[in-house]
Design an enzyme around this catalytic site. Structure first.
Site, PDB file in Angstrom:
ATOM      1  N   ARG A 127      59.463  -0.771  -3.746  1.00  0.00           N
ATOM      2  CA  ARG A 127      59.263  -1.782  -2.734  1.00  0.00           C
ATOM      3  C   ARG A 127      58.092  -1.208  -1.621  1.00  0.00           C
ATOM      4  NH1 ARG A 127      64.685  -3.781  -1.507  1.00  0.00           N
ATOM      5  NH2 ARG A 127      63.587  -5.110  -3.065  1.00  0.00           N
ATOM      6  N   TYR A 128      58.654   0.149  -1.277  1.00  0.00           N
ATOM      7  CA  TYR A 128      57.743   0.845  -0.086  1.00  0.00           C
ATOM      8  C   TYR A 128      56.684   1.685  -0.886  1.00  0.00           C
ATOM      9  CZ  TYR A 128      61.760  -0.264   2.719  1.00  0.00           C
ATOM     10  OH  TYR A 128      62.846  -0.952   3.427  1.00  0.00           O
ATOM     11  N   ARG A 131      57.879   5.599  -1.683  1.00  0.00           N
ATOM     12  CA  ARG A 131      59.096   5.945  -2.419  1.00  0.00           C
ATOM     13  C   ARG A 131      59.726   5.039  -2.981  1.00  0.00           C
ATOM     14  NH1 ARG A 131      58.793   4.361   2.856  1.00  0.00           N
ATOM     15  NH2 ARG A 131      60.356   3.041   4.031  1.00  0.00           N
ATOM     16  N   CYS A 140      80.743   3.391 -10.799  1.00  0.00           N
ATOM     17  CA  CYS A 140      81.320   3.981  -9.739  1.00  0.00           C
ATOM     18  C   CYS A 140      82.877   4.074  -9.661  1.00  0.00           C
ATOM     19  CB  CYS A 140      81.256   2.558  -8.810  1.00  0.00           C
ATOM     20  SG  CYS A 140      79.492   2.507  -7.849  1.00  0.00           S
ATOM     21  N   CYS A 144      83.323  -1.196  -4.588  1.00  0.00           N
ATOM     22  CA  CYS A 144      83.292  -1.774  -2.884  1.00  0.00           C
ATOM     23  C   CYS A 144      83.368  -3.230  -3.093  1.00  0.00           C
ATOM     24  CB  CYS A 144      82.225  -1.402  -2.082  1.00  0.00           C
ATOM     25  SG  CYS A 144      82.076   0.512  -2.129  1.00  0.00           S
ATOM     26  N   CYS A 147      79.917  -4.859  -2.314  1.00  0.00           N
ATOM     27  CA  CYS A 147      78.754  -4.266  -2.822  1.00  0.00           C
ATOM     28  C   CYS A 147      77.528  -5.104  -2.714  1.00  0.00           C
ATOM     29  CB  CYS A 147      79.146  -3.762  -4.359  1.00  0.00           C
ATOM     30  SG  CYS A 147      77.843  -3.086  -5.353  1.00  0.00           S
ATOM     31  N   ARG A 149      75.071  -5.016  -5.026  1.00  0.00           N
ATOM     32  CA  ARG A 149      74.715  -5.085  -6.341  1.00  0.00           C
ATOM     33  C   ARG A 149      76.131  -5.479  -6.887  1.00  0.00           C
ATOM     34  NH1 ARG A 149      72.312   0.356  -5.562  1.00  0.00           N
ATOM     35  NH2 ARG A 149      70.437  -0.207  -4.397  1.00  0.00           N
ATOM     36  N   ASP A 308      74.355  -7.927   3.390  1.00  0.00           N
ATOM     37  CA  ASP A 308      73.453  -8.665   2.828  1.00  0.00           C
ATOM     38  C   ASP A 308      74.067 -10.120   2.352  1.00  0.00           C
ATOM     39  OD1 ASP A 308      71.474  -6.662   2.697  1.00  0.00           O
ATOM     40  OD2 ASP A 308      72.327  -5.626   0.926  1.00  0.00           O
ATOM     41  N   ASP A 345      68.430  -5.600   5.796  1.00  0.00           N
ATOM     42  CA  ASP A 345      67.428  -5.791   4.566  1.00  0.00           C
ATOM     43  C   ASP A 345      67.209  -7.154   4.278  1.00  0.00           C
ATOM     44  OD1 ASP A 345      66.276  -4.545   2.576  1.00  0.00           O
ATOM     45  OD2 ASP A 345      68.029  -3.258   1.851  1.00  0.00           O
ATOM     46  N   LYS A 352      63.809  -2.998   4.746  1.00  0.00           N
ATOM     47  CA  LYS A 352      64.715  -2.817   6.006  1.00  0.00           C
ATOM     48  C   LYS A 352      64.108  -3.061   7.259  1.00  0.00           C
ATOM     49  CE  LYS A 352      67.500   0.273   3.172  1.00  0.00           C
ATOM     50  NZ  LYS A 352      66.520   0.562   2.301  1.00  0.00           N
TER      51      LYS A 352
END
Ligand SMILES: *Cc1c(COP(=O)(O)O)cnc(C)c1O
Length: 444
Positions: A127-128, A131, A140, A144, A147, A149, A308, A345, A352
């Site tokens: 995206r950037y 990085r 996991c 969560c 989450c 995702r 999100d 985000d 972000k």
């Protein structure tokens, strides 16, 4: 008769004892393999461990929710739930399914951050400019409920194969501008030590990769995963950074603090990314306490995320104003390094975006008027003369002596383009702007 008013609340320590005593007596409690094998995945198992019970009707709704978004909680994390008041418990809310997850609003998206769209090869999100995000594990220990995702949670199709990881490594090898690789998932610490060692070794061999960072929630939900063996392996791969995900001060137990101590002692700079969650931590006092406790444990608060727009998270979302109010209550009021950057985000994959309270009140040609955290209004006198250095991005000729190599030379992007001298652009115009289309038509 006991009432809520007269009853002295049990300390967390006592509650941990009450809920988990028979398991703590089990010498395997601190063995992370045991924790993973005994992860709570059914309502029945949850009831058995915590002593909390649900009605038939509740059970039905919960199971329906889990069909779409499965549950997994480590016995360790479940043991932190306050049984007496579990419905308001921040650990419970983050880990236990809520039928509200099935409410999908018009603005919810399965992949709001367009992580899959911005993916040149499977598992990599680029995206950037400098990085990449590299999803190396889909597992996991705790799912969560908030989450981002959620679309991938518990889906075996998304477990990346070794071949897929190789493809990701190749992408990084071939793209010299990638100087920072962010390993995430899933949780990279659910990979076996040797496998993670291999990935880190391969990344370290790439000359243009300057830093590697790991995003993991194991210090919070499975602190026993941070073994001496793991830490000794990680130490070989410096410079290595790590971001974890504490959301509430109650998560900083002795075991969690011990895990953080091991990581910090291994020389790994630690950061924390929290998510602002309604009913969990949407309170300036809680976030302040959390961040103060984090720095006490050598963890630098990094980001506070606005929740999100992923599907099934609407009951967790707060207005943006709540985040601004929280930052307002931190800046100046506590150590600067205990203040995270509050970010949204951008839906659609914009990355972000930091959001701050307004501190600049006004501006003239030589003075800035600002206000501080106490409400004191002050002026900063700007210099009467300042010779800006003309910048056409020709760093080789510049007096400021920056030595860049080819991969680092890049044209300016976005507003940066409008501010500098090197680009002729005087405006940024949205694609398909009607006014400009009319202009074109007139000209032709
Ligand atoms: C968050 C994120 C990063 C890292 O961003 P930083 O602001 O450098 O922490 C990189 N890639 C993707 C896709 C991300 O979501």
């Amino acid at each position: 008769m006991k009432t809520e008013q007269t009853k002295k609340p049990a300390s967390r320590q006592q509650l941990v004892k009450k809920t988990a005593i028979k398991h703590i007596l089990d010498s395997n409690w601190r063995d992370y393999h045991w924790q993973l094998e005994n992860a709570i995945r059914t309502i029945g198992a949850f009831e058995k461990l915590t002593g909390i019970t649900f009605s038939e009707e509740e059970r039905k709704e919960l199971e329906e929710t889990m069909n779409k978004f499965p549950m997994s909680i480590t016995p360790y994390y479940a043991s932190l739930i306050d049984r007496e008041n579990y419905r308001n418990d921040p650990i419970f809310k983050q880990s236990f399914p809520n039928p509200a997850e099935l409410t999908i609003s018009k603005y919810d998206m399965t992949d709001p951050l367009h992580e899959d769209k911005d993916s040149p090869v499977q598992g990599i999100t680029h995206r950037y400019p400098d990085r990449v995000l590299f999803l190396v594990s889909n597992r996991c220990s705790m799912y969560c409920r908030h989450c981002t995702r959620k679309r991938k949670v518990g889906d075996p199709d998304h477990i990346p194969s070794k071949k897929q990881i190789e493809a990701g490594l190749n992408y990084i090898r071939e793209n010299r501008q990638v100087r920072d690789v962010l390993l995430s998932g899933g949780d990279p610490f659910l990979l076996p030590d040797a496998y993670l060692d291999w990935i880190l070794t391969e990344l370290r061999k790439i000359p243009h990769v300057e830093v590697v960072r790991i995003g993991t929630r194991t210090p919070v939900v499975l602190p026993y995963r941070i073994t001496d063996r793991l830490v000794n392996m990680l130490k070989k791969h410096h410079p290595l950074w790590l971001n974890t995900h504490f959301n509430h001060p109650r998560e900083l137990t002795h075991s969690a603090q011990e895990a953080l101590r091991k990581l910090a002692d291994a020389g790994i700079p630690l950061g924390n990314q929290s998510v602002l969650l309604a009913g969990v931590n949407d309170c300036p006092q809680i976030i302040k306490k959390l961040n103060q406790k984090l720095v006490q444990n050598r963890v630098r608060p990094y980001y506070l995320f606005q929740c999100d727009l992923s599907e099934g998270l609407s009951h967790f979302r707060t207005p943006v104003g709540k985040g601004i109010e929280i930052i307002e209550s931190l800046v100046g009021h506590t150590s600067g390094f205990a203040v995270p950057t509050y970010v949204i985000d951008a839906p659609g994959g914009g990355g972000k975006i930091p959001v701050m309270p307004n501190y600049i009140i006004s501006w003239s040609t030589n003075k800035v008027v600002l206000r501080n955290y106490e409400g004191v209004i002050t002026t900063y006198k700007e210099p009467d003369s300042y010779e800006p250095i003309f910048c056409d991005r020709n760093c080789k000729e510049c007096v400021l002596q920056l030595k860049l190599d080819e991969a680092e030379e890049r044209p300016p992007i976005g507003v940066e383009k409008l501010l500098g001298d090197s680009d002729d652009a005087i405006s940024l115009i949205p694609h398909g702007n009607k006014r400009l289309k009319r202009r074109e038509k007139k000209a032709s």
